[in-house]
Design an enzyme around this catalytic site. Structure first.
Site, PDB file in Angstrom:
ATOM      1  N   GLU A  85       0.839  -1.219   0.000  1.00 19.79           N
ATOM      2  CA  GLU A  85       0.000   0.000   0.000  1.00 19.79           C
ATOM      3  C   GLU A  85       0.864   1.257   0.000  1.00 19.79           C
ATOM      4  O   GLU A  85       1.699   1.458   0.889  1.00 19.79           O
ATOM      5  CB  GLU A  85      -0.934  -0.023   1.231  1.00 19.79           C
ATOM      6  CG  GLU A  85      -2.020   1.014   1.131  1.00 19.79           C
ATOM      7  CD  GLU A  85      -3.035   0.910   2.279  1.00 19.79           C
ATOM      8  OE1 GLU A  85      -3.358  -0.209   2.705  1.00 19.79           O
ATOM      9  OE2 GLU A  85      -3.492   1.967   2.735  1.00 19.79           O
ATOM     10  N   LYS A 274      -7.604  -1.650  11.173  1.00 25.88           N
ATOM     11  CA  LYS A 274      -6.972  -2.032   9.896  1.00 25.88           C
ATOM     12  C   LYS A 274      -5.765  -1.126   9.636  1.00 25.88           C
ATOM     13  O   LYS A 274      -4.705  -1.560   9.204  1.00 25.88           O
ATOM     14  CB  LYS A 274      -7.996  -1.946   8.759  1.00 25.88           C
ATOM     15  CG  LYS A 274      -7.486  -2.416   7.409  1.00 25.88           C
ATOM     16  CD  LYS A 274      -6.763  -1.360   6.609  1.00 25.88           C
ATOM     17  CE  LYS A 274      -6.294  -1.914   5.276  1.00 25.88           C
ATOM     18  NZ  LYS A 274      -5.411  -0.992   4.563  1.00 25.88           N
ATOM     19  N   ASP A 290       4.783 -14.691  11.350  1.00 24.77           N
ATOM     20  CA  ASP A 290       3.511 -15.194  10.836  1.00 24.77           C
ATOM     21  C   ASP A 290       2.432 -14.123  11.037  1.00 24.77           C
ATOM     22  O   ASP A 290       1.859 -14.004  12.117  1.00 24.77           O
ATOM     23  CB  ASP A 290       3.179 -16.482  11.614  1.00 24.77           C
ATOM     24  CG  ASP A 290       1.899 -17.135  11.166  1.00 24.77           C
ATOM     25  OD1 ASP A 290       1.091 -16.471  10.493  1.00 24.77           O
ATOM     26  OD2 ASP A 290       1.699 -18.308  11.509  1.00 24.77           O
ATOM     27  N   HIS A 387      -3.000  10.238   0.623  1.00 26.06           N
ATOM     28  CA  HIS A 387      -3.165   8.914   0.030  1.00 26.06           C
ATOM     29  C   HIS A 387      -3.026   8.975  -1.486  1.00 26.06           C
ATOM     30  O   HIS A 387      -2.285   8.216  -2.099  1.00 26.06           O
ATOM     31  CB  HIS A 387      -4.564   8.409   0.408  1.00 26.06           C
ATOM     32  CG  HIS A 387      -4.677   6.943   0.428  1.00 26.06           C
ATOM     33  ND1 HIS A 387      -4.157   6.169   1.445  1.00 26.06           N
ATOM     34  CD2 HIS A 387      -5.239   6.084  -0.449  1.00 26.06           C
ATOM     35  CE1 HIS A 387      -4.401   4.913   1.191  1.00 26.06           C
ATOM     36  NE2 HIS A 387      -5.051   4.824   0.046  1.00 26.06           N
TER      37      HIS A 387
HETATM   38  C1  MEV Z   1      -6.071   2.701   5.006  1.00 27.08           C
HETATM   39  O1  MEV Z   1      -5.281   1.627   4.622  1.00 27.08           O
HETATM   40  C2  MEV Z   1      -6.131   2.805   6.507  1.00 27.08           C
HETATM   41  C3  MEV Z   1      -7.080   3.875   7.058  1.00 27.08           C
HETATM   42  O2  MEV Z   1      -8.404   3.694   6.547  1.00 27.08           O
HETATM   43  C4  MEV Z   1      -7.082   3.731   8.557  1.00 27.08           C
HETATM   44  C5  MEV Z   1      -8.097   4.569   9.295  1.00 27.08           C
HETATM   45  O3  MEV Z   1      -9.138   4.901   8.719  1.00 27.08           O
HETATM   46  O4  MEV Z   1      -7.846   4.845  10.473  1.00 27.08           O
HETATM   47  C6  MEV Z   1      -6.661   5.258   6.644  1.00 27.08           C
END
Ligand code: MEV
Length: 432
Positions: A85, A274, A290, A387
């Site tokens: 990413e 995530k 792992d 991003h």
């Molecule tokens: C993107 O990979 C991760 C985010 O969505 C995490 C979040 O929203 O805190 C930017």
């Protein structure tokens, strides 16, 4: 079922590829080129990778990046991260730099024990089983000595074994619930070997000593490790949170609200966590650990109170902003791929050859930093600005932009909002 095959694993690598070409890849020369162009020119290195798994046909690359400037307990680290990413390493680096000027990260390993279970069925009298277990327990430990003796020499081994009555959930279901200290090893093989030996001894002795039979269902470690726990924290005076375009007090307030939302709202908590896993997985992968085990254990921990919730927490008390994470991590710095994969070795060298406790702390910091960067963007500029800037190169590559086209377009988007269509339009304009 013409595409079914038996004995595939016994074919030579080139035969496997030929079979795939004929049956799935339409004998496409470009597919064959993709497979072969990722082979390493060093035959020995390629063979090493071929032998990590079964049926290897080629290598799957991920970028290995480095996020420098991580000050952890007053030591500076450049953290290796393997991830696809585009914005993750950039975000980690930004967060590291931000906290470098504000005292860095403080970490602590809270506990290091791991769990394994022998699941079995028994339909006789519980008191008889319980008495039998008390008598047989020293023999369970003694029979596992060939497996445990080296670990014991280093200070680890079996910590305890309990008999657990699970009959309120499933009729006749019991467990041998064992606790282990596996030091610098992740410990899966050690724990599973111990458990299989416990099961063998337990069954053999039960056949001699009990009237009702014992049926072993399975013996396996648990990837839920709530007692292999690490904590990482950053803190500073609220005023110190000032950055180029943020008001410290407003930022602290919004940041705390964002964390509070993730604490109570599972839809948000999953995305929040995530983002944390973006940092954690990348270091776990780079260090040859792992990541599936880590993922499973961490998400279970995030649900430990009955609702899926945030792994991080934040407060402001007496003018001090505090942001922390507490996560279970079963990591190894010996065994597994650690000595085998040259890049895993390199990652370990970069980190100063950490032991597993040190690695737990580094990984927790990577997760906390990633979450800090995400929340900082989300509560100020929005996530897409950074991003999409990072994603710009992917879009340009998708359209085979030349070096000159890239340069021109990157300059343009320094002051313009990046969207997929805006990039395509600009590229068309440049090409015209
Ligand atoms: C993107 O990979 C991760 C985010 O969505 C995490 C979040 O929203 O805190 C930017």
């Amino acid at each position: 079922m013409s595409k079914a095959i038996s004995g595939f694993s016994k074919l030579h690598k080139s035969e496997k590829i030929d079979w795939l070409m004929q049956n799935y890849l339409f004998n496409s020369e470009s597919s064959k080129k993709i497979i072969t162009q990722y082979w390493n020119s060093d035959d020995k290195l390629q063979q090493l990778h071929d032998e990590f798994i079964e049926n290897t046909i080629t290598n799957y690359y991920l970028p290995l990046g480095v996020a420098p400037n991580f000050l952890i307990n007053n030591t500076l680290y450049a953290i290796p991260m393997a991830i696809e990413e585009s914005s993750v390493v950039a975000a980690a680096s930004k967060a590291a730099k931000f906290w470098l000027d504000r005292g860095g990260f403080k970490t602590e390993v809270l506990s290091t024990t791991k769990i394994g279970q022998v699941h079995f069925m028994y339909h006789g009298d519980f008191k008889t089983l319980s008495n039998f277990f008390d008598v047989i327990k020293p023999q369970l430990i003694a029979d596992a000595k060939p497996v445990t003796k080296n670990m014991e020499k280093r200070g680890g081994g079996i910590i305890g074994i309990e008999l657990r009555d699970k009959t309120s959930s499933i009729d006749g279901y019991y467990q041998l619930h064992a606790t282990f200290e596996t030091l610098d090893a992740m410990g899966a093989n050690f724990i599973n070997s111990c458990l299989e030996q416990f099961a063998k001894t337990f069954k053999a002795e039960a056949e001699k000593q009990l009237d009702s039979p014992i049926e072993i269902v399975m013996s396996i470690l648990s990837n839920y490790v709530p007692d292999c726990l690490v904590r990482a924290e950053v803190s500073c005076e609220v005023e110190e949170l000032t950055d180029s375009n943020i008001n410290a007090k407003e930022f602290a307030e919004k940041f705390i609200q964002a964390v509070a939302i993730a604490e109570v709202e599972p839809y948000r908590a999953v995305t929040h966590n995530k983002g944390i896993m973006n940092g954690i997985d990348a270091v776990v992968l780079a260090t040859g650990n792992d990541f599936r085990a880590v993922e499973a254990g961490i998400h279970a921990y995030a649900s430990r109170n009955g609702t899926y919730s945030s792994l991080t927490h934040a407060t402001v008390e007496d003018g001090i902003f505090k942001f922390w994470i507490e996560i279970p991590l079963a990591l190894g710095t010996v065994g597994g791929l650690t000595k085998l994969h040259p890049l895993v070795n390199l990652a370990s060298d970069l980190l100063g050859k950490p032991n597993s406790k040190e690695l737990m702390q580094i990984v927790a910091v990577a997760g906390l930093a990633q979450n800090f960067a995400a929340l900082k963007s989300l509560t100020t500029t929005g996530i897409q600005e950074g991003h999409m800037k990072m994603h710009l190169m992917n879009i340009l590559n998708q359209f085979n932009a030349s070096a000159t086209e890239k340069k021109q377009i990157i300059t343009h988007f320094k002051t313009n909002v990046v969207t997929h269509s805006a990039v395509v339009e600009k590229l068309e304009e440049v090409r015209r």
